[in-house]
Design an enzyme around this catalytic site. Structure first.
Site, PDB file in Angstrom:
ATOM      1  CG  ASP A 142       9.358  -9.007   5.136  1.00  0.00           C
ATOM      2  OD1 ASP A 142       8.777  -7.973   5.518  1.00  0.00           O
ATOM      3  OD2 ASP A 142       9.800  -9.852   5.935  1.00  0.00           O
ATOM      4  CE1 TYR A 184      16.417   0.266  13.232  1.00  0.00           C
ATOM      5  CE2 TYR A 184      15.178  -0.638  11.382  1.00  0.00           C
ATOM      6  CZ  TYR A 184      15.389  -0.534  12.739  1.00  0.00           C
ATOM      7  OH  TYR A 184      14.580  -1.230  13.616  1.00  0.00           O
ATOM      8  CG  ASP A 185      17.713   4.628   4.484  1.00  0.00           C
ATOM      9  OD1 ASP A 185      18.456   3.651   4.263  1.00  0.00           O
ATOM     10  OD2 ASP A 185      16.648   4.831   3.866  1.00  0.00           O
ATOM     11  NE  ARG A 203      -4.393  -1.595   1.669  1.00  0.00           N
ATOM     12  CZ  ARG A 203      -4.553  -2.900   1.535  1.00  0.00           C
ATOM     13  NH1 ARG A 203      -3.647  -3.602   1.707  1.00  0.00           N
ATOM     14  NH2 ARG A 203      -5.663  -3.489   1.195  1.00  0.00           N
ATOM     15  CG  ASN A 204       5.561   2.716   0.317  1.00  0.00           C
ATOM     16  OD1 ASN A 204       5.413   3.710  -0.395  1.00  0.00           O
ATOM     17  ND2 ASN A 204       6.637   2.493   1.039  1.00  0.00           N
ATOM     18  CB  ALA A 205       1.765   5.527  -3.326  1.00  0.00           C
ATOM     19  CE  LYS A 253       8.370  -1.141   0.029  1.00  0.00           C
ATOM     20  NZ  LYS A 253       8.040  -2.262   0.929  1.00  0.00           N
ATOM     21  CE  LYS A 293      17.854   2.788   0.734  1.00  0.00           C
ATOM     22  NZ  LYS A 293      16.684   3.063   1.554  1.00  0.00           N
ATOM     23  CG  HIS A 298      18.136  -3.770   1.198  1.00  0.00           C
ATOM     24  ND1 HIS A 298      18.457  -2.443   1.034  1.00  0.00           N
ATOM     25  CD2 HIS A 298      17.065  -3.782   2.034  1.00  0.00           C
ATOM     26  CE1 HIS A 298      17.625  -1.700   1.756  1.00  0.00           C
ATOM     27  NE2 HIS A 298      16.759  -2.487   2.360  1.00  0.00           N
TER      28      HIS A 298
HETATM   29  P1  IMP Z   1       8.819  -4.104   5.804  1.00  0.00           P
HETATM   30  O1  IMP Z   1       8.080  -2.892   5.343  1.00  0.00           O
HETATM   31  O2  IMP Z   1       8.031  -5.120   6.516  1.00  0.00           O
HETATM   32  O3  IMP Z   1       9.669  -4.687   4.701  1.00  0.00           O
HETATM   33  O4  IMP Z   1       9.792  -3.585   6.966  1.00  0.00           O
HETATM   34  C1  IMP Z   1      10.979  -3.035   6.651  1.00  0.00           C
HETATM   35  C2  IMP Z   1      11.586  -2.385   7.899  1.00  0.00           C
HETATM   36  O5  IMP Z   1      12.985  -2.606   7.822  1.00  0.00           O
HETATM   37  C3  IMP Z   1      11.369  -0.887   7.844  1.00  0.00           C
HETATM   38  O6  IMP Z   1      10.417  -0.495   8.774  1.00  0.00           O
HETATM   39  C4  IMP Z   1      12.721  -0.334   8.228  1.00  0.00           C
HETATM   40  O7  IMP Z   1      12.752  -0.219   9.616  1.00  0.00           O
HETATM   41  C5  IMP Z   1      13.704  -1.409   7.822  1.00  0.00           C
HETATM   42  N1  IMP Z   1      14.233  -1.170   6.458  1.00  0.00           N
HETATM   43  C6  IMP Z   1      14.085  -1.976   5.373  1.00  0.00           C
HETATM   44  N2  IMP Z   1      14.684  -1.450   4.299  1.00  0.00           N
HETATM   45  C7  IMP Z   1      15.212  -0.281   4.705  1.00  0.00           C
HETATM   46  C8  IMP Z   1      15.928   0.736   4.002  1.00  0.00           C
HETATM   47  O8  IMP Z   1      16.194   0.688   2.790  1.00  0.00           O
HETATM   48  N3  IMP Z   1      16.284   1.798   4.748  1.00  0.00           N
HETATM   49  C9  IMP Z   1      16.010   1.911   6.074  1.00  0.00           C
HETATM   50  N4  IMP Z   1      15.324   1.016   6.759  1.00  0.00           N
HETATM   51  C10 IMP Z   1      14.921  -0.099   6.076  1.00  0.00           C
END
Ligand code: IMP
Length: 207
Positions: free
Chosen positions: A75, A165-166, A12-14, A16, A186, A191
């Site tokens: 994920d 955490y960026d 739901r993150n527009a 992405k 980036k 990843h």
């Molecule tokens: P997801 O949305 O369930 O994949 O959770 C990912 C979580 O991991 C995020 O809330 C961040 O805390 C951390 N995370 C994953 N990718 C990144 C990134 O590219 N930058 C900073 N934090 C990240």
């Protein structure tokens, strides 16, 4: 077979959706990507698996079953060496209810990790971001790939881009945090960029 692939990205993150579209276009894969905004009734899937790949597959399966279309899910999280790989799959929830109460959970998560590493010397602050991306085709293939970006955790926040955490993550071979980089810079080393680019090759096969 050849032709345009229609894909649902289980988010739901527009932000992405264009990111995935851009990765596919750069790989020369013709695809129309839609997010879950187009499917408001799609089920919310709890991330109950112990691995990033397991959670990405759970989400992609649920969306493929709901929409009848090929679905992609990701994920991701942070693995800190000195914390034995944590917060890992708990990255988004690391500060728990305390973080909820602060109103900025990402910031609370980041500060908790900084506090936990306060006594860890500079030479032992290695960490990595990990992303799993899964593709599930209804009645067909299931594929999952992982991308990793190694780096280290610094002691104070720097930079205003990115999220999570960026501001405290410096990739290997860099002096800037990922929050001090432009999104394209980036993506080229990240990843998620690596995982999406690997998955693009699988998506190409669907066309
Ligand atoms: P997801 O949305 O369930 O994949 O959770 C990912 C979580 O991991 C995020 O809330 C961040 O805390 C951390 N995370 C994953 N990718 C990144 C990134 O590219 N930058 C900073 N934090 C990240």
């Amino acid at each position: 077979m050849s032709g345009r692939v229609k894909l649902v990205l289980a988010t739901r993150n527009a932000k992405k959706v264009p990111e995935m579209q851009a990765v596919l276009a750069a790989a020369g894969v013709e695809a129309d990507v839609v997010g879950l905004d187009a499917y408001p009734q799609a089920p919310e899937v709890a991330e109950t698996e112990p691995t990033f790949t397991g959670n990405a597959l759970l989400k992609a399966r649920a969306v493929a079953a709901h929409t009848g279309l090929p679905a992609v899910a990701d994920d991701s999280g942070l693995r800190v060496d000195a914390l034995n790989g944590m917060p890992g799959v708990l990255s988004a929830r690391w500060s728990g209810r305390f973080g909820d109460a602060t109103g900025d959970k990402d910031l609370a998560n980041l500060h908790l990790v900084l506090d936990q590493l306060a006594d860890t010397p500079d030479g032992r602050r290695g960490a990595e971001f990990v992303a799993a991306a899964a593709l599930v085709v209804p009645g067909g293939v299931e594929t999952a790939v992982e991308g990793v970006m190694r780096g280290r955790i610094i002691r104070e926040r720097r930079g205003g881009n990115g999220f999570g955490y960026d501001p405290v993550f410096v990739p290997e071979g860099e002096t800037r945090t990922t929050a001090e980089m432009e999104p394209e810079e980036k993506n080229a080393i990240s990843h998620r960029g690596k995982a999406f680019r690997a998955l693009a090759e699988e998506i190409r096969e669907l066309g």
